[in-house]
Design an enzyme around this catalytic site. Structure first.
Site, mmCIF file in Angstrom:
data_model
loop_
_atom_site.group_PDB
_atom_site.id
_atom_site.type_symbol
_atom_site.label_atom_id
_atom_site.label_comp_id
_atom_site.label_asym_id
_atom_site.label_seq_id
_atom_site.Cartn_x
_atom_site.Cartn_y
_atom_site.Cartn_z
ATOM 1 N N TYR A 26 37.889 45.245 36.880
ATOM 2 C CA TYR A 26 38.821 46.276 37.359
ATOM 3 C C TYR A 26 38.181 47.658 37.313
ATOM 4 C CZ TYR A 26 42.437 43.005 38.317
ATOM 5 O OH TYR A 26 43.135 41.985 38.903
ATOM 6 N N ARG A 65 36.239 47.938 40.475
ATOM 7 C CA ARG A 65 37.114 48.150 41.636
ATOM 8 C C ARG A 65 37.722 49.548 41.619
ATOM 9 N NH1 ARG A 65 41.286 43.634 42.145
ATOM 10 N NH2 ARG A 65 41.772 44.814 44.029
ATOM 11 N N HIS A 86 51.973 45.410 44.450
ATOM 12 C CA HIS A 86 51.053 44.789 43.490
ATOM 13 C C HIS A 86 50.515 45.783 42.469
ATOM 14 C CE1 HIS A 86 50.347 41.318 46.599
ATOM 15 N NE2 HIS A 86 51.511 41.244 45.995
ATOM 16 N N CYS A 95 51.278 51.169 20.221
ATOM 17 C CA CYS A 95 51.288 50.088 19.219
ATOM 18 C C CYS A 95 49.894 49.581 18.877
ATOM 19 C CB CYS A 95 52.152 48.932 19.711
ATOM 20 S SG CYS A 95 51.398 48.033 21.073
HETATM 21 P P1 OAD Z 1 43.453 39.386 52.803
HETATM 22 O O1 OAD Z 1 42.020 39.536 52.441
HETATM 23 O O2 OAD Z 1 44.091 38.076 52.523
HETATM 24 O O3 OAD Z 1 43.645 39.685 54.361
HETATM 25 C C1 OAD Z 1 43.078 40.812 54.968
HETATM 26 C C2 OAD Z 1 43.483 40.829 56.436
HETATM 27 O O4 OAD Z 1 42.968 42.017 57.011
HETATM 28 C C3 OAD Z 1 42.945 39.665 57.254
HETATM 29 O O5 OAD Z 1 44.012 39.151 58.071
HETATM 30 C C4 OAD Z 1 41.845 40.293 58.131
HETATM 31 O O6 OAD Z 1 41.741 39.670 59.408
HETATM 32 C C5 OAD Z 1 42.375 41.717 58.277
HETATM 33 N N1 OAD Z 1 41.361 42.769 58.521
HETATM 34 C C6 OAD Z 1 40.124 42.909 57.990
HETATM 35 N N2 OAD Z 1 39.546 44.045 58.425
HETATM 36 C C7 OAD Z 1 40.439 44.655 59.229
HETATM 37 C C8 OAD Z 1 40.447 45.878 59.974
HETATM 38 N N3 OAD Z 1 39.411 46.734 59.964
HETATM 39 N N4 OAD Z 1 41.549 46.186 60.698
HETATM 40 C C9 OAD Z 1 42.617 45.324 60.731
HETATM 41 N N5 OAD Z 1 42.657 44.163 60.063
HETATM 42 C C10 OAD Z 1 41.605 43.840 59.307
HETATM 43 O O7 OAD Z 1 44.228 40.596 52.091
HETATM 44 P P2 OAD Z 1 45.784 40.729 51.793
HETATM 45 O O8 OAD Z 1 46.598 40.101 52.856
HETATM 46 O O9 OAD Z 1 46.037 42.133 51.450
HETATM 47 O O10 OAD Z 1 46.993 40.070 45.560
HETATM 48 O O11 OAD Z 1 45.915 39.859 50.463
HETATM 49 C C11 OAD Z 1 47.174 39.779 49.845
HETATM 50 C C12 OAD Z 1 47.013 39.698 48.360
HETATM 51 O O12 OAD Z 1 46.122 38.627 48.024
HETATM 52 C C13 OAD Z 1 46.369 40.901 47.710
HETATM 53 O O13 OAD Z 1 47.274 41.971 47.463
HETATM 54 C C14 OAD Z 1 45.856 40.326 46.419
HETATM 55 C C15 OAD Z 1 45.255 39.041 46.932
HETATM 56 O O14 OAD Z 1 45.181 37.994 46.017
HETATM 57 C C16 OAD Z 1 46.897 40.274 44.243
HETATM 58 O O15 OAD Z 1 45.852 40.613 43.711
HETATM 59 C C17 OAD Z 1 48.164 40.047 43.505
#
Ligand code: OAD
Length: 258
Positions: free
Chosen positions: A68, A71, A120, A154
């Site tokens: 973390y 990141r 999140h 704590c």
């Molecule tokens: P993902 O990595 O699953 O999906 C990213 C999406 O962004 C994909 O559909 C890509 O095609 C798209 N993408 C990539 N570059 C792009 C760009 N320049 N313009 C437009 N689209 C683009 O990420 P999330 O959907 O955010 O959760 O993932 C959901 C959750 O899964 C996250 O919040 C995290 C992860 O596990 C936790 O950590 C709780």
């Protein structure tokens, strides 16, 4: 002619309430990796069960904090891109825009979005692992000194203020998101793979309540994620500023100075 579907542009122009759901893809053009890209995605390089669960933290808090911290540093070095800025601009143009993000990088806030629903959590918050509340102060200093940050209340360990697998969303966040989605005229779903619930259910919820839904994504959209939605395929940093400009007859905002 903007190149966007005319009906979508018209709906956006006449909308009073808009909901925007974002995922990691909206920050990709800021240089932050997504999760599920098959080569560069975080889950292609790291195992979620070793880094993003309460059990992982209990077993090896140093490893989890080091990930973390990495990141957090990357997010701090990154800048909002034209997609974040277009959403912040939309907020200034309409009576109600609710931004719902799955991202923890706070780039929307830095772009000027006023009150995003952070489903999140945030990389820049931490909280007592034993449940004392949120205590962010001094975390960077401790991490830089290679010490594990501790709760000033704590003395237990502090943990990153993000949602891990198997955990509930922050209190009230989902309710606020669902209420905004249900009253929206238009929902834009940007840069999310629609794989993680409950966020993934929001576009279908909007559609079921009669909203116009548009997905802005450079990849495919899973069948069923957004029934009847427009799919604007491409980079969010290019498409979103163009869509906002087309709907509100604006000149696209200039790119941010780096
Ligand atoms: P993902 O990595 O699953 O999906 C990213 C999406 O962004 C994909 O559909 C890509 O095609 C798209 N993408 C990539 N570059 C792009 C760009 N320049 N313009 C437009 N689209 C683009 O990420 P999330 O959907 O955010 O959760 O993932 C959901 C959750 O899964 C996250 O919040 C995290 C992860 O596990 C936790 O950590 C709780």
């Amino acid at each position: 002619m903007s190149g966007f579907p005319g009906e979508l542009v018209a709906r956006l122009r006449s909308a009073r309430r808009v909901a925007v759901l974002t995922g990691a893809g909206v920050s990709a053009e800021s240089g932050l990796p997504t999760f599920r890209d098959s080569l560069t995605g975080l889950w292609a390089r790291y195992r979620p069960e070793e880094l993003a669960t309460p059990e992982a933290f209990a077993g090896d808090p140093r490893l989890v904090w080091s990930w973390y911290r990495m990141r957090r540093d990357a997010a701090r070095r990154a800048s909002p891109n034209p997609a974040h800025l277009a959403i912040a601009r939309l907020e200034t143009l309409l009576p109600e825009v609710t931004l719902i993000t799955q991202n923890v990088d706070e780039l929307h806030r830095r772009a000027g979005s006023r009150d995003p629903v952070e489903l999140h959590g945030s990389l820049f918050r931490s909280r007592c692992a034993e449940g004392c509340g949120e205590h962010e102060s001094g975390v960077d200093r401790e991490l830089q000194a290679e010490r594990l940050p501790r709760c000033p209340g704590c003395g237990a360990l502090l943990r990153p203020g993000v949602v891990w697998f198997g955990e509930s969303l922050p209190a009230g966040a989902l309710e606020r998101a669902q209420a905004a989605v249900l009253r929206s005229d238009v929902l834009l779903s940007v840069g999310t793979s629609h794989q993680v619930y409950p966020a993934a259910a929001l576009p279908a919820l909007a559609a079921s309540a009669g909203a116009t839904v548009a997905v802005v994504d450079s990849g495919d959209v899973p069948a069923g994620a957004a029934p009847g939605a427009y799919h604007l395929r491409g980079r969010a940093g290019e498409l979103l500023p163009g869509l906002v400009a087309a709907a509100y007859a604006l000149k696209p905002a200039p790119p941010p100075v780096r």
